[in-house]
Design an enzyme around this catalytic site. Structure first.
Site: not given
Ligand code: IPM
Ligand code: MN
Ligand code: NAD
Length: 347
Positions: A136, A186, A218, A242, A246
């Site tokens: 990042y 990884k 993975d 990240d 999700d």
């Molecule tokens: C999160 C988001 C952010 C990230 C983006 C919007 C920069 O996806 O907070 O999970 O990748 O950290």
């Molecule tokens: Mn995110």
């Protein structure tokens, strides 16, 4: 209790408004909310997604409640002007390196996740995502190779002190839970990950009571849907964390349920749902505000030590869910405001 409220773009203001209602309903002594502009909204008003006045507000407050940033109409701007730079900038400027993303199944939602109920039922995990380093924040750019091809690049790296401080957060969190820490990397391919793994092992010597394991990312993605009940605390880098968080959100039902805390070495904390600005449903009043409401609970817990009020909010969300108050993300038809009403009612 001075709290900065940065609502941002898309559904950000809609969900933040409900979290603010919940905070106000608690009648906390000395509660002061200070609004600031971030993201595309801030770019349009001030020409920058994280204007200096917003950063000043953040620094003058004890904690930040953040909605979401992201606006597709800004996607052609130079990267430093894009809405996402607001959240990345706050994380970096304020040293918010430890991102806590808990995922548990609320009672009654076992049948509404993307997994079979008997698999989903066992989930009670905490993802700890490093937030200040990795690919990042490395050098990045676009260049042209000698033979004229366009090439994009982003350098991935971690320094040992960056890994060490998040390792301690991981081990300490595990000590307060089931004493199991799984470090996800990884290392079979990446030098960044090899260093990560080496340092995690070094730090583990200070936590003999924690059972440490290592998993390639993975495999972790696969295990998270095969048998998520095996995880207690997961510690991982910025990019992997990240993605896996999700994924974890759908294992417990919806991304509209996952809250997060981003903590610095001092007392500063930023609290936000893990989801984005959801442009596909923005402005319709149908976003689920629970992730943001639960982020407000984390704010009270981590920034103000108000465990009782934090638990009350969490119980109110759980209560609303078990009463059948569900947004479209969970197959129901409750709107954003209606969900906020139900949580306030439960409080
Ligand atoms: C999160 C988001 C952010 C990230 C983006 C919007 C920069 O996806 O907070 O999970 O990748 O950290
Ligand atoms: Mn995110
Ligand atoms: P997203 O999380 O915004 O949305 C993904 C999907 O989940 C969409 O279908 C959306 O409708 C749904 N969803 C998300 N939150 C919901 C909620 N509370 N209730 C119901 N449904 C919900 O991810 P995306 O579509 O990839 O990104 C949209 C924008 O948000 C992009 O600009 C991205 O950069 C940004 N983003 C910002 C943050 C942040 O501010 N921390 C986090 C992630 C993405």
């Amino acid at each position: 209790m001075k709290i900065a409220v940065f609502a941002g773009d898309g559904i950000g203001p809609e969900v933040t408004q409900q979290a603010v209602r919940v905070l106000e309903a608690l009648d906390l002594p000395g509660l002061e909310l200070v609004e600031g502009d971030v993201g595309g909204a801030a770019y349009r008003k001030h020409g920058h997604p994280l204007p200096p006045e917003t950063l000043d507000i953040a620094k003058a407050c004890d904690a930040i409640l953040f909605g979401a940033v992201g606006d597709f109409s800004c996607d052609d701007l130079e990267r430093h002007l894009r809405p996402e730079q607001a959240i990345l900038g706050l994380r970096k400027e304020l040293g918010l390196f430890a991102n806590l993303r808990p995922a548990t199944v609320f009672k009654g939602l076992e049948d509404l996740t993307s997994l079979r109920p008997e698999v989903a039922r066992k989930i009670d995990l905490l993802i700890i995502r490093e937030l200040n380093g990795d690919v990042y924040f490395g050098e990045k750019g676009m260049r042209t190779t000698d033979d004229g091809r366009r090439e994009g690049y982003d350098v991935m790296s971690y320094a040992e002190d960056e890994v060490r401080r998040i390792a301690h957060v991981g081990f300490k969190a595990a000590m307060g839970r089931d004493r199991k820490l799984c470090s996800v990397d990884k290392a079979n391919v990446l030098e960044t990950s090899q260093l990560w793994r080496d340092v995690i092992i070094e730090v583990s010597a200070e936590y003999p009571d924690v059972e440490l394991s290592h998993m390639y990312v993975d495999n972790a993605a696969m295990q998270l849907v095969k048998d998520p009940g095996q995880f207690d605390v997961i510690v991982t880098g910025n990019l992997f964390g990240d993605i896996l968080s999700d994924q974890a959100s759908m294992c417990v039902g919806s991304i509209g349920l996952l809250a997060s805390a981003s903590l610095a070495e001092g007392t500063m904390g930023l609290y936000e749902p893990i989801h984005g600005s959801a442009p596909d449903i923005a402005g319709q009043g149908i976003a689920n505000p629970m992730a943001t409401i639960l982020s407000a609970a984390m704010l009270l817990r981590h920034s103000f030590g108000r465990e009782a009020e934090a638990s009350r909010i969490e119980a109110a969300v759980a209560g609303a869910l078990s009463d059948g108050v569900r947004g479209g993300d969970l197959g129901g038809n409750a709107g954003t405001r209606e969900i906020g009403d139900a949580v306030v009612q439960k409080l």
